[in-house]
Design an enzyme around this catalytic site. Structure first.
Site, PDB file in Angstrom:
ATOM      1  N   GLU A  45       0.865  -1.193   0.000  1.00 17.67           N
ATOM      2  CA  GLU A  45       0.000   0.000   0.000  1.00 17.67           C
ATOM      3  C   GLU A  45       0.897   1.236   0.000  1.00 17.67           C
ATOM      4  OE1 GLU A  45      -3.299   0.944  -0.373  1.00 17.67           O
ATOM      5  OE2 GLU A  45      -2.356   2.904  -0.219  1.00 17.67           O
TER       6      GLU A  45
ATOM      7  N   HIS B  21     -45.710  -1.962   7.981  1.00 15.76           N
ATOM      8  CA  HIS B  21     -46.283  -0.612   7.979  1.00 15.76           C
ATOM      9  C   HIS B  21     -45.801   0.150   9.214  1.00 15.76           C
ATOM     10  CE1 HIS B  21     -49.135   2.669   7.605  1.00 15.76           C
ATOM     11  NE2 HIS B  21     -49.377   2.512   8.904  1.00 15.76           N
TER      12      HIS B  21
ATOM     13  N   GLY C 281      -7.239   1.221   3.306  1.00 14.09           N
ATOM     14  CA  GLY C 281      -8.680   1.401   3.123  1.00 14.09           C
ATOM     15  C   GLY C 281      -9.012   2.138   1.843  1.00 14.09           C
ATOM     16  N   GLY C 282      -8.009   2.803   1.261  1.00 13.29           N
ATOM     17  CA  GLY C 282      -8.199   3.423  -0.059  1.00 13.29           C
ATOM     18  C   GLY C 282      -9.207   4.552  -0.081  1.00 13.29           C
ATOM     19  N   THR C 283      -9.816   4.730  -1.238  1.00 14.69           N
ATOM     20  CA  THR C 283     -10.708   5.870  -1.490  1.00 14.69           C
ATOM     21  C   THR C 283     -11.915   5.864  -0.575  1.00 14.69           C
ATOM     22  OG1 THR C 283     -10.049   5.729  -3.808  1.00 14.69           O
ATOM     23  CG2 THR C 283     -11.996   7.061  -3.313  1.00 14.69           C
ATOM     24  N   CYS C 284     -12.609   4.735  -0.503  1.00 14.36           N
ATOM     25  CA  CYS C 284     -13.880   4.694   0.224  1.00 14.36           C
ATOM     26  C   CYS C 284     -13.687   5.153   1.667  1.00 14.36           C
ATOM     27  CB  CYS C 284     -14.457   3.280   0.187  1.00 14.36           C
ATOM     28  SG  CYS C 284     -16.005   3.144   1.081  1.00 14.36           S
TER      29      CYS C 284
HETATM   30  C1  LIG Z   1     -16.370  11.329  -3.122  1.00 12.77           C
HETATM   31  C2  LIG Z   1     -16.647   9.871  -3.348  1.00 12.77           C
HETATM   32  C3  LIG Z   1     -17.727   9.277  -2.737  1.00 12.77           C
HETATM   33  C4  LIG Z   1     -17.999   7.930  -2.938  1.00 12.77           C
HETATM   34  N1  LIG Z   1     -19.093   7.374  -2.354  1.00 12.77           N
HETATM   35  C5  LIG Z   1     -19.374   6.076  -2.549  1.00 12.77           C
HETATM   36  C6  LIG Z   1     -20.495   5.474  -1.946  1.00 12.77           C
HETATM   37  O1  LIG Z   1     -21.239   6.122  -1.222  1.00 12.77           O
HETATM   38  N2  LIG Z   1     -20.722   4.157  -2.159  1.00 12.77           N
HETATM   39  C7  LIG Z   1     -19.900   3.407  -2.954  1.00 12.77           C
HETATM   40  O2  LIG Z   1     -20.150   2.218  -3.117  1.00 12.77           O
HETATM   41  N3  LIG Z   1     -18.830   3.946  -3.553  1.00 12.77           N
HETATM   42  C8  LIG Z   1     -18.538   5.257  -3.364  1.00 12.77           C
HETATM   43  N4  LIG Z   1     -17.447   5.794  -3.949  1.00 12.77           N
HETATM   44  C9  LIG Z   1     -16.581   4.940  -4.783  1.00 12.77           C
HETATM   45  C10 LIG Z   1     -15.658   4.070  -3.911  1.00 12.77           C
HETATM   46  O3  LIG Z   1     -14.908   4.893  -3.053  1.00 12.77           O
HETATM   47  C11 LIG Z   1     -14.744   3.251  -4.798  1.00 12.77           C
HETATM   48  O4  LIG Z   1     -15.516   2.567  -5.742  1.00 12.77           O
HETATM   49  C12 LIG Z   1     -13.952   2.232  -3.980  1.00 12.77           C
HETATM   50  O5  LIG Z   1     -13.157   2.865  -3.017  1.00 12.77           O
HETATM   51  C13 LIG Z   1     -13.075   1.412  -4.924  1.00 12.77           C
HETATM   52  O6  LIG Z   1     -12.306   0.560  -4.185  1.00 12.77           O
HETATM   53  P1  LIG Z   1     -10.973  -0.054  -4.792  1.00 12.77           P
HETATM   54  O7  LIG Z   1     -10.573  -1.116  -3.847  1.00 12.77           O
HETATM   55  O8  LIG Z   1     -11.148  -0.412  -6.195  1.00 12.77           O
HETATM   56  O9  LIG Z   1      -9.889   1.145  -4.797  1.00 12.77           O
HETATM   57  P2  LIG Z   1      -9.444   2.184  -3.714  1.00 12.77           P
HETATM   58  O10 LIG Z   1     -10.369   2.206  -2.565  1.00 12.77           O
HETATM   59  O11 LIG Z   1      -9.201   3.456  -4.421  1.00 12.77           O
HETATM   60  O12 LIG Z   1      -8.065   1.607  -3.176  1.00 12.77           O
HETATM   61  C14 LIG Z   1      -6.915   1.525  -3.968  1.00 12.77           C
HETATM   62  C15 LIG Z   1      -5.692   1.529  -3.088  1.00 12.77           C
HETATM   63  O13 LIG Z   1      -4.550   1.238  -3.892  1.00 12.77           O
HETATM   64  C16 LIG Z   1      -3.465   2.051  -3.483  1.00 12.77           C
HETATM   65  N5  LIG Z   1      -2.532   2.135  -4.613  1.00 12.77           N
HETATM   66  C17 LIG Z   1      -2.751   2.696  -5.818  1.00 12.77           C
HETATM   67  N6  LIG Z   1      -1.690   2.539  -6.625  1.00 12.77           N
HETATM   68  C18 LIG Z   1      -0.765   1.854  -5.912  1.00 12.77           C
HETATM   69  C19 LIG Z   1       0.546   1.388  -6.197  1.00 12.77           C
HETATM   70  N7  LIG Z   1       1.103   1.547  -7.402  1.00 12.77           N
HETATM   71  N8  LIG Z   1       1.236   0.744  -5.213  1.00 12.77           N
HETATM   72  C20 LIG Z   1       0.659   0.552  -3.993  1.00 12.77           C
HETATM   73  N9  LIG Z   1      -0.578   0.955  -3.673  1.00 12.77           N
HETATM   74  C21 LIG Z   1      -1.290   1.600  -4.621  1.00 12.77           C
HETATM   75  C22 LIG Z   1      -4.134   3.357  -3.122  1.00 12.77           C
HETATM   76  O14 LIG Z   1      -3.326   4.139  -2.258  1.00 12.77           O
HETATM   77  C23 LIG Z   1      -5.408   2.867  -2.450  1.00 12.77           C
HETATM   78  O15 LIG Z   1      -5.242   2.715  -1.069  1.00 12.77           O
HETATM   79  C24 LIG Z   1     -17.132   7.150  -3.753  1.00 12.77           C
HETATM   80  C25 LIG Z   1     -16.019   7.739  -4.364  1.00 12.77           C
HETATM   81  C26 LIG Z   1     -15.763   9.088  -4.157  1.00 12.77           C
HETATM   82  C27 LIG Z   1     -14.574   9.691  -4.820  1.00 12.77           C
END
Ligand SMILES: Cc1cc2nc3c(=O)[nH]c(=O)nc-3n(C[C@H](O)[C@H](O)[C@H](O)COP(=O)(O)OP(=O)(O)OC[C@H]3O[C@@H](n4cnc5c(N)ncnc54)[C@H](O)[C@@H]3O)c2cc1C
Length: 457
Positions: free
Chosen positions: A33, A440, A38-41
């Site tokens: 990582e 209901h 936990g990434g984006t979510c």
């Molecule tokens: C503002 C916003 C609101 C959202 N709200 C919702 C919602 O309400 N409900 C919903 O279902 N979805 C929502 N989403 C979408 C959701 O966040 C994503 O679909 C989800 O996080 C995708 O998960 P993922 O595991 O594919 O990637 P991510 O969660 O993005 O995780 C990817 C990880 O990989 C790491 N990484 C990337 N490149 C490398 C590399 N080369 N080497 C090592 N690590 C790396 C990153 O740092 C990151 O931690 C929202 C998105 C945004 C932007």
């Protein structure tokens, strides 16, 4: 060179659970990582935004308190630092939980850093070289920054930086009238900002049906959000008080001046600095990793899960990707992406819950349709809550009697849609739900009624 049975790149929504299953099956796993667990979510997406949507809802209800016979003598004020810190706390709890889970996972080696492929079986992280016969890519995506004229001359916000604001913007201009942009637009309006949404297309959330877009526009306008749709030539320029967004070359006021501008015009996959070419992994024209129905990439032994494969853009689809890969690899199952019934929500208030086809998609399919709609003004629970905006709509295949899709824009819509989603997943006729006895008073209780009043569409 360190050797593992598997390498997982990215600790987003699929990676950690996958690492757990793989180590549980006796494999040694390197989990890489580069930034926040936990990434984006967890850090910049679902969790902080829905936490802030809850703060915005509290402000909204406080302003409407007298509608409910509740007297609040002074207008509510927003403490943006507290709103921000509350969201940051919720994210941090989840992030720390994932990080310590991974660190304590027997058989899992956690490596912090940016991973790049050297070959189809070797990955570099800084000066470390790791190899494995199985590599799972879970790198997610990031906000796409459009090449609008002037974009590099202004300071703009993204879904990440807007979460750091410690005060409410005077006038927030949101460029992008879709899922991410609209959640922030309504939230900041409720925090007290003047808000303008600038959308290139002729209507908001253009992937939805026109009636849904129209109702959403009405909900936002009723709260005082200005909408500039059909903004076909957007450009940005600095001005003394912030950012000037040129919206149209032909009609209307040619520009909107804001104190802040949020760019919310879509996402792009984090695949551009991953060395995929050295591994021979194919990507499509937008950089998404090409995968088959079981999420295998073009190279044997390499899988792509989550947003980076372009097969979903949600936390639940990323998580389901993990379930598909783990099920097929470890449990002898034959799970496929194409078995997934599409579903998602848009978290404005009231929320939009969606599943399956839109009406437009259903019509384009050429099937004969049965359609039911009901305004939320005719839903008892919505009336009781004083939240009657929106409507529900369901579309049924007249021949097979299967539900093709539904939209519930209204209070509780994000939860109520699951009754329909479950019936679609069960693969049974709509009559099963029509004849059910719901509780209901709920929003869901009107779904059987809706299904009992279908007419040919
Ligand atoms: C503002 C916003 C609101 C959202 N709200 C919702 C919602 O309400 N409900 C919903 O279902 N979805 C929502 N989403 C979408 C959701 O966040 C994503 O679909 C989800 O996080 C995708 O998960 P993922 O595991 O594919 O990637 P991510 O969660 O993005 O995780 C990817 C990880 O990989 C790491 N990484 C990337 N490149 C490398 C590399 N080369 N080497 C090592 N690590 C790396 C990153 O740092 C990151 O931690 C929202 C998105 C945004 C932007």
């Amino acid at each position: 060179m360190a050797s593992f049975d598997a390498i997982v790149i990215g600790a987003g929504q699929a990676g950690p659970s996958l690492a757990n299953r793989l180590t549980g099956a006796g494999m040694s796993v390197a989990m890489i990582e580069r930034h926040l667990f936990g990434g984006t979510c967890v850090n910049t997406g679902c969790m902080p935004t829905k936490t802030m949507v809850a703060s915005a809802y509290a402000a909204h209800v406080a302003r409407r308190a007298q509608d409910y016979g509740v007297v609040i003598d002074t207008p509510p004020r927003i403490d943006m630092n507290k709103v921000r810190d509350r969201a940051a706390r919720v994210s941090a709890n989840s992030r720390n939980g994932i990080e310590s889970w991974l660190h304590g996972m027997p058989g899992c080696t956690v490596i912090k850093g940016h991973a790049r492929f050297e070959s189809s079986t070797v990955v570099n992280v800084d000066d470390q070289r790791l190899e494995a016969p199985r590599i799972f890519i879970n790198v997610g995506g990031r906000a796409s920054i459009p090449d609008f004229p002037g974009v590099n001359e202004v300071s703009y916000l993204t879904n990440t930086s807007i979460l750091q604001l410690g005060s409410v913007p005077e006038h927030l201009v949101v460029v992008g009238g879709s899922y991410v942009g609209l959640e922030f637009a309504q939230m900041f309006r409720r925090f007290g900002a003047q808000v303008t949404v600038v959308e290139k297309g002729p209507r908001l959330v253009s992937r939805e049906d026109e009636d849904v877009s129209t109702a959403i526009a009405g909900i936002l306008q009723a709260e005082g959000i200005a909408l500039r749709t059909g903004a076909e030539c957007i450009s940005l320029a600095p001005h003394a008080g912030g950012v000037e967004v040129h919206v149209d070359c032909r009609e209307g006021s040619p520009s909107v001046r804001g104190s802040h501008v949020l760019l919310a015009v879509g996402r792009r996959p984090n695949t551009d600095d991953l060395g995929l070419d050295r591994a021979g992994v194919a990507v499509d024209s937008r950089g998404y990793i090409v995968v088959n129905d079981e999420l295998q990439s073009s190279v044997s032994g390499i899988w792509a899960v989550g947003d980076c494969n372009g097969r979903g853009a949600f936390t639940h689809t990323a998580y389901n990707d993990y379930e598909i890969v783990a099920g097929n690899l470890l449990d002898g199952r034959h799970r496929r992406v194409s078995d997934r019934v599409p579903a998602y929500a848009l978290y404005i208030d009231p929320p939009l819950g969606r599943t399956g086809m839109t009406e437009a998609q259903a019509r384009a399919s050429g099937k004969s349709l049965l359609i039911g709609t009901r305004p939320m003004t005719r839903v008892g629970r919505a009336i009781e809550k004083g939240e009657t905006q929106g409507f529900m709509k369901v579309i049924v295949d007249a021949q097979t009697q299967r539900i093709l899709g539904a939209s519930i824009l209204g209070t509780g819509g994000d939860e109520a849609i699951h009754g329909i989603l479950d019936i679609m997943n069960a693969g049974v006729a709509y009559t099963t739900l029509r004849d059910a006895v719901p509780i209901h008073p709920t929003v869901s209780e009107l779904i059987p009624t809706l299904l009992g009043e279908l007419s040919p569409g």
